[in-house]
Motif scaffolding. Structure first.
Motif, PDB file in Angstrom:
ATOM      1  N   ALA A  61       0.834  -1.207   0.000  1.00 36.13           N
ATOM      2  CA  ALA A  61       0.000   0.000   0.000  1.00 36.13           C
ATOM      3  C   ALA A  61       0.868   1.255   0.000  1.00 36.13           C
ATOM      4  N   GLN A  62       2.002   1.195   0.704  1.00 42.47           N
ATOM      5  CA  GLN A  62       2.907   2.353   0.741  1.00 42.47           C
ATOM      6  C   GLN A  62       3.524   2.622  -0.635  1.00 42.47           C
ATOM      7  N   THR A  63       3.891   1.528  -1.329  1.00 41.85           N
ATOM      8  CA  THR A  63       4.425   1.665  -2.699  1.00 41.85           C
ATOM      9  C   THR A  63       3.374   2.309  -3.605  1.00 41.85           C
ATOM     10  N   GLU A  64       2.127   1.818  -3.482  1.00 40.37           N
ATOM     11  CA  GLU A  64       1.052   2.348  -4.323  1.00 40.37           C
ATOM     12  C   GLU A  64       0.770   3.814  -3.998  1.00 40.37           C
ATOM     13  N   GLU A  65       0.765   4.141  -2.700  1.00 35.09           N
ATOM     14  CA  GLU A  65       0.480   5.524  -2.293  1.00 35.09           C
ATOM     15  C   GLU A  65       1.531   6.492  -2.855  1.00 35.09           C
TER      16      GLU A  65
ATOM     17  N   ARG B 149       2.866  10.734  -6.855  1.00 32.65           N
ATOM     18  CA  ARG B 149       3.691  11.262  -7.955  1.00 32.65           C
ATOM     19  C   ARG B 149       2.830  11.586  -9.175  1.00 32.65           C
ATOM     20  N   ILE B 150       1.894  10.672  -9.473  1.00 35.46           N
ATOM     21  CA  ILE B 150       1.007  10.894 -10.631  1.00 35.46           C
ATOM     22  C   ILE B 150       0.103  12.101 -10.362  1.00 35.46           C
ATOM     23  N   ARG B 151      -0.430  12.180  -9.156  1.00 34.23           N
ATOM     24  CA  ARG B 151      -1.329  13.289  -8.795  1.00 34.23           C
ATOM     25  C   ARG B 151      -0.616  14.628  -8.974  1.00 34.23           C
ATOM     26  N   GLU B 152       0.649  14.684  -8.509  1.00 31.17           N
ATOM     27  CA  GLU B 152       1.431  15.926  -8.626  1.00 31.17           C
ATOM     28  C   GLU B 152       1.599  16.326 -10.089  1.00 31.17           C
ATOM     29  N   ALA B 153       1.893  15.338 -10.942  1.00 31.71           N
ATOM     30  CA  ALA B 153       2.057  15.612 -12.384  1.00 31.71           C
ATOM     31  C   ALA B 153       0.756  16.139 -12.979  1.00 31.71           C
ATOM     32  N   LEU B 154      -0.357  15.494 -12.655  1.00 35.47           N
ATOM     33  CA  LEU B 154      -1.658  15.896 -13.198  1.00 35.47           C
ATOM     34  C   LEU B 154      -2.034  17.311 -12.747  1.00 35.47           C
ATOM     35  N   LEU B 155      -1.715  17.647 -11.495  1.00 38.54           N
ATOM     36  CA  LEU B 155      -2.000  18.996 -10.992  1.00 38.54           C
ATOM     37  C   LEU B 155      -1.176  20.060 -11.717  1.00 38.54           C
ATOM     38  N   GLN B 156      -0.031  19.619 -12.277  1.00 40.00           N
ATOM     39  CA  GLN B 156       0.814  20.542 -13.056  1.00 40.00           C
ATOM     40  C   GLN B 156       0.461  20.497 -14.544  1.00 40.00           C
ATOM     41  N   ALA B 157      -0.707  19.917 -14.870  1.00 41.54           N
ATOM     42  CA  ALA B 157      -1.183  19.774 -16.256  1.00 41.54           C
ATOM     43  C   ALA B 157      -0.240  18.919 -17.103  1.00 41.54           C
ATOM     44  N   LYS B 158       0.377  17.903 -16.465  1.00 38.56           N
ATOM     45  CA  LYS B 158       1.199  16.929 -17.191  1.00 38.56           C
ATOM     46  C   LYS B 158       0.448  15.604 -17.219  1.00 38.56           C
ATOM     47  N   SER B 159       0.580  14.875 -18.309  1.00 39.04           N
ATOM     48  CA  SER B 159      -0.123  13.602 -18.434  1.00 39.04           C
ATOM     49  C   SER B 159       0.575  12.503 -17.640  1.00 39.04           C
ATOM     50  N   ALA B 160      -0.176  11.461 -17.285  1.00 39.80           N
ATOM     51  CA  ALA B 160       0.364  10.366 -16.482  1.00 39.80           C
ATOM     52  C   ALA B 160       1.510   9.649 -17.203  1.00 39.80           C
ATOM     53  N   ARG B 161       1.515   9.724 -18.554  1.00 38.91           N
ATOM     54  CA  ARG B 161       2.591   9.023 -19.281  1.00 38.91           C
ATOM     55  C   ARG B 161       3.967   9.650 -19.030  1.00 38.91           C
ATOM     56  N   THR B 162       4.006  10.842 -18.414  1.00 43.61           N
ATOM     57  CA  THR B 162       5.307  11.462 -18.087  1.00 43.61           C
ATOM     58  C   THR B 162       5.931  10.823 -16.846  1.00 43.61           C
ATOM     59  N   ILE B 163       5.152  10.025 -16.103  1.00 46.99           N
ATOM     60  CA  ILE B 163       5.670   9.342 -14.907  1.00 46.99           C
ATOM     61  C   ILE B 163       6.242   7.990 -15.331  1.00 46.99           C
ATOM     62  N   ILE B 164       7.529   7.810 -15.095  1.00 45.26           N
ATOM     63  CA  ILE B 164       8.184   6.553 -15.474  1.00 45.26           C
ATOM     64  C   ILE B 164       8.214   5.624 -14.257  1.00 45.26           C
ATOM     65  N   PRO B 165       7.602   4.425 -14.360  1.00 43.05           N
ATOM     66  CA  PRO B 165       7.656   3.484 -13.234  1.00 43.05           C
ATOM     67  C   PRO B 165       9.106   3.142 -12.864  1.00 43.05           C
ATOM     68  N   GLN B 166       9.392   3.103 -11.558  1.00 40.59           N
ATOM     69  CA  GLN B 166      10.763   2.878 -11.087  1.00 40.59           C
ATOM     70  C   GLN B 166      11.053   1.406 -10.790  1.00 40.59           C
ATOM     71  N   SER B 167      10.046   0.556 -10.851  1.00 42.04           N
ATOM     72  CA  SER B 167      10.244  -0.871 -10.554  1.00 42.04           C
ATOM     73  C   SER B 167       9.152  -1.674 -11.258  1.00 42.04           C
ATOM     74  N   ASN B 168       9.319  -3.013 -11.214  1.00 41.52           N
ATOM     75  CA  ASN B 168       8.294  -3.894 -11.800  1.00 41.52           C
ATOM     76  C   ASN B 168       6.966  -3.731 -11.085  1.00 41.52           C
TER      77      ASN B 168
ATOM     78  N   GLU C 252       5.808  -1.051  -9.625  1.00 48.58           N
ATOM     79  CA  GLU C 252       5.172   0.192 -10.089  1.00 48.58           C
ATOM     80  C   GLU C 252       4.587   0.034 -11.484  1.00 48.58           C
ATOM     81  N   GLU C 253       5.287  -0.743 -12.311  1.00 52.31           N
ATOM     82  CA  GLU C 253       4.809  -0.968 -13.683  1.00 52.31           C
ATOM     83  C   GLU C 253       3.454  -1.684 -13.673  1.00 52.31           C
ATOM     84  N   VAL C 254       3.352  -2.715 -12.813  1.00 56.43           N
ATOM     85  CA  VAL C 254       2.101  -3.477 -12.694  1.00 56.43           C
ATOM     86  C   VAL C 254       0.983  -2.584 -12.149  1.00 56.43           C
ATOM     87  N   LEU C 255       1.323  -1.781 -11.127  1.00 56.89           N
ATOM     88  CA  LEU C 255       0.338  -0.868 -10.542  1.00 56.89           C
ATOM     89  C   LEU C 255      -0.169   0.130 -11.580  1.00 56.89           C
TER      90      LEU C 255
END
Length: 364
Positions: free
Chosen positions: A156-160, A165-184, A186-189
């Motif tokens: 749950a901590q990993t997901e949070e 990180r995604i929420r921060e990007a979206l609030l800055q008018a950046k799309s979720a695809r700008t967030i690069i998963p840092q681990s497997n 995160e990729e699955v999530l």
């Protein structure tokens, strides 16, 4: 795997869809003429299959296909249900990639929903609506996961952390695809979140016929705007493409293209780009009964490729017999490629290469 065509009303989406597929979506000069998403199964133009047909002379030929979905025009406020927003956003969510059509031509006879032509504003309108919808999804998810994270649950901590990180990007008018998963993990999530703005995108600049080769000032503005997105920009004169599809013979179409300064229809370029955007590639089977292009994910193993033909092929996979497309064409036949030592036997770990000509041995 489906690519969805999105954009504001009246930018040329349904006309483009009609060019790409045999289905005829209603095309009219007012918003919301496409209400149900139209799905077209479109052949992927590939000169390699023509060459194999020429060499093998099979009874039939089957090309690879890609599914294209024509989604009705989004408007400002779609994320809050304006227009037919919720339905359209749901249709986009079901697609694996986005083809974003931008109007890059002036024509007083075709109404623009915002009064004038401005592809930068149009792109931002669509982006914001999609980002707002994703923000809603992320915030709902955060509410649920925060409680579990507080109890010390590591997952749950990993997901949070990822959600924040995604929420921060979206609030800055950046799309979720700008967030690069840092681990497997995160990729699955990330995949599980099913975010609209995480989907890969390509931009189609719909221009007038005279701008079909080199683009225009609007295209230059779009290129400048998306230069950091690593997204492909395709120039297409949708009106001219529609005229080309109306012509009866191949010769007439070629003359039309030459007059425009093009070597092939822009629709062919777009279909191949969509196929690539969906991370798809092709292998071939070539026999006298049939020459066929099969679609697989990039990185697929030989058994996975066999499973596309039939699940029994994957279950009982023994080996794959492989000739590269280049070797097949160079030697002119399977037999001659074998004589030249260009025939390989591969096992379960083999990663199929784009253009491989294959036979599978299996036992169930």
């Amino acid at each position: 795997m489906k690519a969805g065509i999105v954009g504001l009303p009246n930018v040329g989406k349904s006309t483009l869809f009609n060019c790409l597929s045999n289905a005829k979506a209603q095309s009219a000069n007012f918003p919301f003429c496409t209400i149900e998403p139209n799905i077209g199964v479109v052949n992927v133009p590939d000169p390699r299959i023509n060459k194999l047909e020429e060499l093998v002379k099979p009874e039939r030929v089957q090309m690879a296909t890609v599914d294209i979905v024509d989604i009705a025009g989004l408007v400002k406020g779609a994320s809050k249900g304006e227009g037919l927003g919720n339905q359209f956003l749901g249709n986009i969510r079901e697609c694996n990639a986005i083809i974003h059509v931008l109007r890059c031509f002036d024509n007083d006879n075709i109404v623009h929903v915002d009064g004038n032509v401005n592809p930068i504003r149009d792109k931002e309108t669509i982006d914001i609506e999609l980002q707002l919808k994703d923000l809603e999804t992320i915030e709902k998810r955060l509410e649920k996961v925060k409680r579990a994270a507080k109890t010390g649950n590591k997952e749950a901590q990993t997901e949070e952390a990822l959600l924040n990180r995604i929420r921060e990007a979206l609030l800055q008018a950046k799309s979720a695809r700008t967030i690069i998963p840092q681990s497997n993990d995160e990729e699955v999530l990330m995949e599980g979140f099913q975010l609209i703005t995480a989907k890969p995108v390509l931009y189609v600049c719909n221009v007038d016929e005279s701008s079909a080769v080199n683009g225009n000032k609007y295209v230059d503005q779009v290129r400048e705007l998306v230069k950091d997105e690593e997204a492909e920009v395709i120039i297409l004169s949708v009106g001219a493409e529609a005229d080309i599809t109306e012509l009866e013979s191949y010769e007439e179409r070629q003359v039309f293209l030459e007059d425009m300064g093009l070597t092939e229809p822009g629709a062919s370029v777009l279909i191949r780009a969509a196929y690539k955007l969906l991370k798809q590639q092709t292998y071939f089977t070539a026999g006298v009964k049939e020459v066929r292009a099969w679609t697989i994910n990039i990185g697929a193993t030989a058994p996975q490729a066999a499973g596309v033909i039939h699940t029994d092929f994957e279950k009982g996979f023994i080996r794959a017999e492989v000739i590269s497309y280049e070797d097949y064409v160079q030697y002119g036949s399977e037999a001659k490629a074998k004589e030249a030592g260009k025939f390989k036997v591969e096992g379960k770990e083999y990663i199929v290469k784009d253009g491989d000509v294959m036979h599978f041995r299996f036992n169930v």
